[in-house]
Design an enzyme around this catalytic site. Structure first.
Site, PDB file in Angstrom:
ATOM      1  CG  HIS A 118       7.232   1.855   3.650  1.00  0.00           C
ATOM      2  ND1 HIS A 118       5.929   1.468   3.453  1.00  0.00           N
ATOM      3  CD2 HIS A 118       7.411   2.964   2.898  1.00  0.00           C
ATOM      4  CE1 HIS A 118       5.346   2.328   2.622  1.00  0.00           C
ATOM      5  NE2 HIS A 118       6.230   3.239   2.264  1.00  0.00           N
TER       6      HIS A 118
ATOM      7  CG  ASP B 253      10.524  -3.491   1.974  1.00  0.00           C
ATOM      8  OD1 ASP B 253      10.756  -3.326   0.764  1.00  0.00           O
ATOM      9  OD2 ASP B 253       9.857  -2.689   2.657  1.00  0.00           O
TER      10      ASP B 253
ATOM     11  CD  GLN C 262      13.283   3.209  -1.262  1.00  0.00           C
ATOM     12  OE1 GLN C 262      14.067   3.579  -2.136  1.00  0.00           O
ATOM     13  NE2 GLN C 262      12.070   3.724  -1.153  1.00  0.00           N
TER      14      GLN C 262
ATOM     15  CE  LYS D 234       8.977   2.339  -3.424  1.00  0.00           C
ATOM     16  NZ  LYS D 234       8.594   3.680  -3.014  1.00  0.00           N
TER      17      LYS D 234
ATOM     18  CB  CYS E 117       5.219   5.347   4.436  1.00  0.00           C
ATOM     19  SG  CYS E 117       3.983   6.040   3.350  1.00  0.00           S
TER      20      CYS E 117
HETATM   21  N1  PMP Z   1       9.040  -0.533   1.614  1.00  0.00           N
HETATM   22  C1  PMP Z   1       9.873   0.495   1.431  1.00  0.00           C
HETATM   23  C2  PMP Z   1      11.220   0.466   2.093  1.00  0.00           C
HETATM   24  C3  PMP Z   1       9.482   1.576   0.638  1.00  0.00           C
HETATM   25  O1  PMP Z   1      10.314   2.609   0.471  1.00  0.00           O
HETATM   26  C4  PMP Z   1       8.199   1.551   0.027  1.00  0.00           C
HETATM   27  C5  PMP Z   1       7.724   2.699  -0.845  1.00  0.00           C
HETATM   28  N2  PMP Z   1       7.988   3.969  -0.357  1.00  0.00           N
HETATM   29  C6  PMP Z   1       7.372   0.460   0.250  1.00  0.00           C
HETATM   30  C7  PMP Z   1       7.826  -0.562   1.041  1.00  0.00           C
HETATM   31  C8  PMP Z   1       5.998   0.375  -0.354  1.00  0.00           C
HETATM   32  O2  PMP Z   1       6.073   0.244  -1.726  1.00  0.00           O
HETATM   33  P1  PMP Z   1       4.763   0.333  -2.637  1.00  0.00           P
HETATM   34  O3  PMP Z   1       4.052   1.584  -2.237  1.00  0.00           O
HETATM   35  O4  PMP Z   1       5.313   0.407  -4.024  1.00  0.00           O
HETATM   36  O5  PMP Z   1       3.957  -0.885  -2.400  1.00  0.00           O
END
Ligand code: PMP
Length: 419
Positions: free
Chosen positions: A128, A201, A204, A227, A367
């Site tokens: 991401h 990270d 997910q 999430k 993203c």
């Molecule tokens: N890493 C991953 C794999 C994600 O899916 C996301 C959110 N789509 C993020 C990081 C970023 O998370 P946040 O916007 O809650 O900071």
């Protein structure tokens, strides 16, 4: 014996989510955008309400009853979350506003203090943006170099021998596009062999499967509360104690100091050293309640439910010749989400069509622009599942795709699965 959610439990869970009871464009809402953010059960909503109605106060400062209660609940949430991920101590759990802030904390604090010209940061093609851009910024500031682990044809990682110049491996445990669940334990062992650290990270993964940060031997582990049934602007950085103790603060201000003089300051103990200013009190307390909820249902049951829904979705979607699914086709190897393209219909048009049917899916690059470029596509449509989704909703997804095919007059592009 495999534990699964039975029909009664599933109905009870659905009843806990007020938002799911509504109609959108006159149709019952089907919420398939859980990878972007999950819905919240009434237990979490009531916790936020209760905080603001009964004990709204700043933490760690006041000595009045409200401040004491707010501090107690805030620290209780930290304990609950530490246990949930099997962190060795609550002080190793730092509250952040989410994954993005947690990664930036490590990038600004640990990486800038420890990396130099020529050091390597190893990421993957499936990260991401929040696990890419902070490292580009670190590279620009320190002269470190970004390297990427390649992808196999089925969307899994082609894990190489790790280069001794590597100082940090920053990898997602589960891709928000391909769904791939990565072998982070093995990656951690490989990173440690060459003296590198690993940042995982968990945005997910933590919402969907049991995570034990000590068993994974993660140096840093980050995730977002929103999430996983929690409020927005809640999240966590877990770090090994010695690492956190050795790191300079990310931000300066109240709470992160022990003493401030006319000329300087000394830093507070963990975790407060990294929690400058008034923190996200209500949100962190709400996240603790979200974790209670997930634990009450059981992470193994949630994972099993999502695996079954995902396997069913993969099977039903593959009945259509126009579909192209990205990532592994085995539900064991992926989390509860499916990204796809459908014939020559643009994913944004598909998402708009689905919206009219009351079905929330996502379309775009999610993203993960470098991944989409790497795959040679501009965008995908994504359906992402959670504990409250049902097989009947997957049937509605497939039926709506068939309806879209007629509406857009789509032409078959031939069966092309995976990459
Ligand atoms: N890493 C991953 C794999 C994600 O899916 C996301 C959110 N789509 C993020 C990081 C970023 O998370 P946040 O916007 O809650 O900071």
């Amino acid at each position: 014996m495999i534990e699964r959610l039975d029909a009664v439990e599933l109905e009870e869970i659905r009843d806990d989510f007020p938002i799911l009871q509504q109609r959108v464009h006159g149709k019952p809402l089907i919420y398939f955008d859980n990878a972007a953010t999950s819905q919240k059960p009434r237990q979490v909503i009531e916790t936020l309400n209760d905080y603001y109605r009964r004990y709204n106060a700043n933490v760690h400062r006041g000595i009045h009853a409200l401040a004491e209660r707010a501090t107690r609940e805030y620290e209780l949430a930290r304990h609950t979350i530490a246990k949930f991920i099997n962190a060795p101590a609550p002080e190793t759990v730092v509250f952040t506003r989410g994954t993005t802030e947690a990664i930036n904390l490590v990038a600004y604090s640990w990486a800038r203090a420890n990396l130099k010209q020529g050091d390597e940061i190893l990421i993957t093609w499936m990260e991401h943006h929040s696990n890419i851009v902070p490292w580009y910024q670190v590279a620009a500031a320190t002269g470190a170099v970004i390297k990427r682990i390649d992808l196999n044809a089925d969307g899994t990682l082609a894990i190489p021998a790790i280069n001794p110049r590597t100082k940090l491996v920053a990898v997602t445990q589960c891709s928000n596009v391909l769904g791939t669940i990565n072998p982070v334990k093995e990656l951690a062992a490989a990173a440690h062999k060459v003296g590198a650290l690993i940042l995982v990270d968990g945005a997910q993964s933590v919402p969907h499967l049991a995570v034990d940060v000590q068993a994974l031997d993660a140096d840093f582990f980050v995730f977002s509360g929103h999430k996983m049934l929690g409020p927005t602007a809640s999240g966590v950085l877990y770090g090994k104690r010695a690492l956190l103790e050795g790191m300079p603060p990310f931000m300066g201000g109240g709470e992160m100091i022990r003493e401030v003089s006319a000329t300087g300051f000394t830093t507070n103990d963990l975790p407060y050293k990294f929690e400058a200013g008034t923190p996200n009190i209500a949100e962190s307390i709400g996240l603790g309640i979200a974790v209670d909820y997930l634990q009450k249902v059981g992470l193994d049951k949630i994972r099993q439910h999502e695996k079954e829904i995902t396997a069913y979705a993969l099977e039903r979607l593959q009945e259509m010749i126009e579909i192209k699914i990205y990532g592994p086709l085995d539900a064991e190897k992926r989390g509860g989400l499916v990204a796809f393209t459908f014939s020559d219909i643009h994913p944004h048009d598909l998402a708009t069509f689905f919206d009219q049917e009351g079905i929330a899916i996502r379309a775009g690059h999610h993203c993960a622009m470098p991944l989409h470029k790497h795959l040679g596509i501009g965008a995908t449509a994504r359906a992402s599942f959670y504990l409250y989704n049902t097989r009947a909703e997957v049937d509605a997804l497939v039926a709506t795709l068939q309806k879209a095919k007629k509406f857009f007059g789509a032409c078959p592009t031939g069966r092309a699965l995976g990459f």
